[in-house]
Design a protein around this motif. Structure first.
Motif, PDB file in Angstrom:
ATOM      1  N   ALA A  38       0.954  -1.094   0.106  1.00  0.00           N
ATOM      2  CA  ALA A  38       0.151  -0.186  -0.070  1.00  0.00           C
ATOM      3  C   ALA A  38       0.808   1.229   0.047  1.00  0.00           C
ATOM      4  O   ALA A  38       0.665   2.216  -0.690  1.00  0.00           O
ATOM      5  N   THR A  39       1.918   1.333   0.715  1.00  0.00           N
ATOM      6  CA  THR A  39       2.804   2.430   0.704  1.00  0.00           C
ATOM      7  C   THR A  39       3.556   2.361  -0.586  1.00  0.00           C
ATOM      8  O   THR A  39       3.769   3.356  -0.844  1.00  0.00           O
ATOM      9  N   ALA A  40       3.701   1.385  -1.245  1.00  0.00           N
ATOM     10  CA  ALA A  40       4.506   1.567  -2.618  1.00  0.00           C
ATOM     11  C   ALA A  40       3.697   2.194  -3.506  1.00  0.00           C
ATOM     12  O   ALA A  40       3.938   2.968  -4.426  1.00  0.00           O
ATOM     13  N   VAL A  41       2.208   1.868  -3.382  1.00  0.00           N
ATOM     14  CA  VAL A  41       1.219   2.604  -4.273  1.00  0.00           C
ATOM     15  C   VAL A  41       1.161   4.184  -4.070  1.00  0.00           C
ATOM     16  O   VAL A  41       1.320   4.865  -5.064  1.00  0.00           O
ATOM     17  N   LEU A  42       1.160   4.599  -2.748  1.00  0.00           N
ATOM     18  CA  LEU A  42       1.325   5.897  -2.587  1.00  0.00           C
ATOM     19  C   LEU A  42       2.506   6.428  -2.980  1.00  0.00           C
ATOM     20  O   LEU A  42       2.599   7.584  -3.636  1.00  0.00           O
ATOM     21  N   GLU A  43       3.503   5.604  -2.873  1.00  0.00           N
ATOM     22  CA  GLU A  43       5.055   6.202  -3.217  1.00  0.00           C
ATOM     23  C   GLU A  43       5.226   6.377  -4.888  1.00  0.00           C
ATOM     24  O   GLU A  43       5.531   7.551  -5.528  1.00  0.00           O
ATOM     25  N   ALA A  44       4.615   5.405  -5.600  1.00  0.00           N
ATOM     26  CA  ALA A  44       4.539   5.407  -7.022  1.00  0.00           C
ATOM     27  C   ALA A  44       3.595   6.721  -7.528  1.00  0.00           C
ATOM     28  O   ALA A  44       3.904   6.977  -8.655  1.00  0.00           O
ATOM     29  N   ALA A  45       2.629   7.042  -6.675  1.00  0.00           N
ATOM     30  CA  ALA A  45       1.889   8.434  -7.072  1.00  0.00           C
ATOM     31  C   ALA A  45       2.494   9.438  -6.645  1.00  0.00           C
ATOM     32  O   ALA A  45       1.799  10.488  -6.733  1.00  0.00           O
ATOM     33  N   ASN A  46       3.626   9.542  -6.225  1.00  0.00           N
ATOM     34  CA  ASN A  46       4.347  10.696  -5.625  1.00  0.00           C
ATOM     35  C   ASN A  46       3.429  11.448  -4.584  1.00  0.00           C
ATOM     36  O   ASN A  46       3.514  12.706  -4.404  1.00  0.00           O
ATOM     37  N   TYR A  47       2.732  10.662  -3.732  1.00  0.00           N
ATOM     38  CA  TYR A  47       1.682  11.146  -2.651  1.00  0.00           C
ATOM     39  C   TYR A  47       0.844  12.116  -3.274  1.00  0.00           C
ATOM     40  O   TYR A  47       0.090  12.880  -2.476  1.00  0.00           O
ATOM     41  N   ASP A  48       0.346  11.976  -4.632  1.00  0.00           N
ATOM     42  CA  ASP A  48      -0.406  12.980  -5.015  1.00  0.00           C
ATOM     43  C   ASP A  48      -1.844  12.213  -4.998  1.00  0.00           C
ATOM     44  O   ASP A  48      -2.193  11.123  -5.480  1.00  0.00           O
ATOM     45  N   THR A  49      -2.615  12.796  -4.239  1.00  0.00           N
ATOM     46  CA  THR A  49      -3.960  12.033  -3.781  1.00  0.00           C
ATOM     47  C   THR A  49      -4.831  11.730  -4.867  1.00  0.00           C
ATOM     48  O   THR A  49      -5.624  10.829  -4.859  1.00  0.00           O
TER      49      THR A  49
END
Length: 177
Positions: free
Chosen positions: A133-144
């Motif tokens: 899940a953290t990897a998904v957030l990181e891959a999206a550059n923490y862009d909501t």
């Protein structure tokens, strides 16, 4: 000044949950020995407000959003305060005072959409735990906005034609009002 909220009964989430029963994994027969006395004490002495039809977290979040200066501090050990309740929060178990931004709160909500919430029996996406899940957030550059789209794609993959219903159900169960 303080406000203390306690759950007083009922929860709209119980009627929404169709994938799995909301909090259906809890042992209802295990009740702390002095629960009744503690609740009475908190109501009588500390003037706790009893929340009906929702969780006390919901009432706390509603109150927090009324305080636009964010000069309030939410005191809770519940990780759910990290989503929906931007502003100051204090975890007495960790002796940790933290300010959560709107972006951090929103991103934590979508992180929960991925991992679910085992303590409340809310499913996430199969095979996704904390690290993925953290990897998904990181891959999206923490862009909501990018995170939201990535989460939707994973719901489409898992639930196929029923993805929107599952996405809305899990989101509603997790979301703090």
């Amino acid at each position: 000044n303080y406000k203390l909220y306690l759950h007083g009964g009922g929860n709209f989430r119980e009627e929404i949950a169709t994938i799995q029963p909301y909090k259906g994994n809890r042992d209802r027969s295990h009740v702390p020995k002095y629960k009744k006395e503690i609740i009475e004490y908190m109501g009588d002495v500390w003037k706790a407000e009893f929340v009906q039809g929702m969780e006390s977290d919901d009432a706390i979040c509603i109150e927090q959003h009324k305080n636009t200066d964010k000069g309030t501090v939410i005191v809770s050990i519940d990780k759910d305060i990290l989503q929906g309740m931007y502003g100051w929060n204090y975890n007495p178990m960790r002796d940790e005072l933290k300010f959560t931004t709107v972006g951090e709160a929103n991103n934590f909500f979508f992180w929960q959409m991925l991992v679910g919430d085992s303590s409340d029996n809310i499913p996430g996406i199969a095979g996704i735990g904390d690290k993925r899940a953290t990897a998904v957030l990181e891959a999206a550059n923490y862009d909501t906005d990018k995170i939201r789209e990535a989460v939707k794609e994973l719901y489409k993959k898992q639930y196929q034609d029923g993805w929107e219903k599952a996405y809305m159900e899990v989101g509603t169960l997790l979301y703090i009002l």
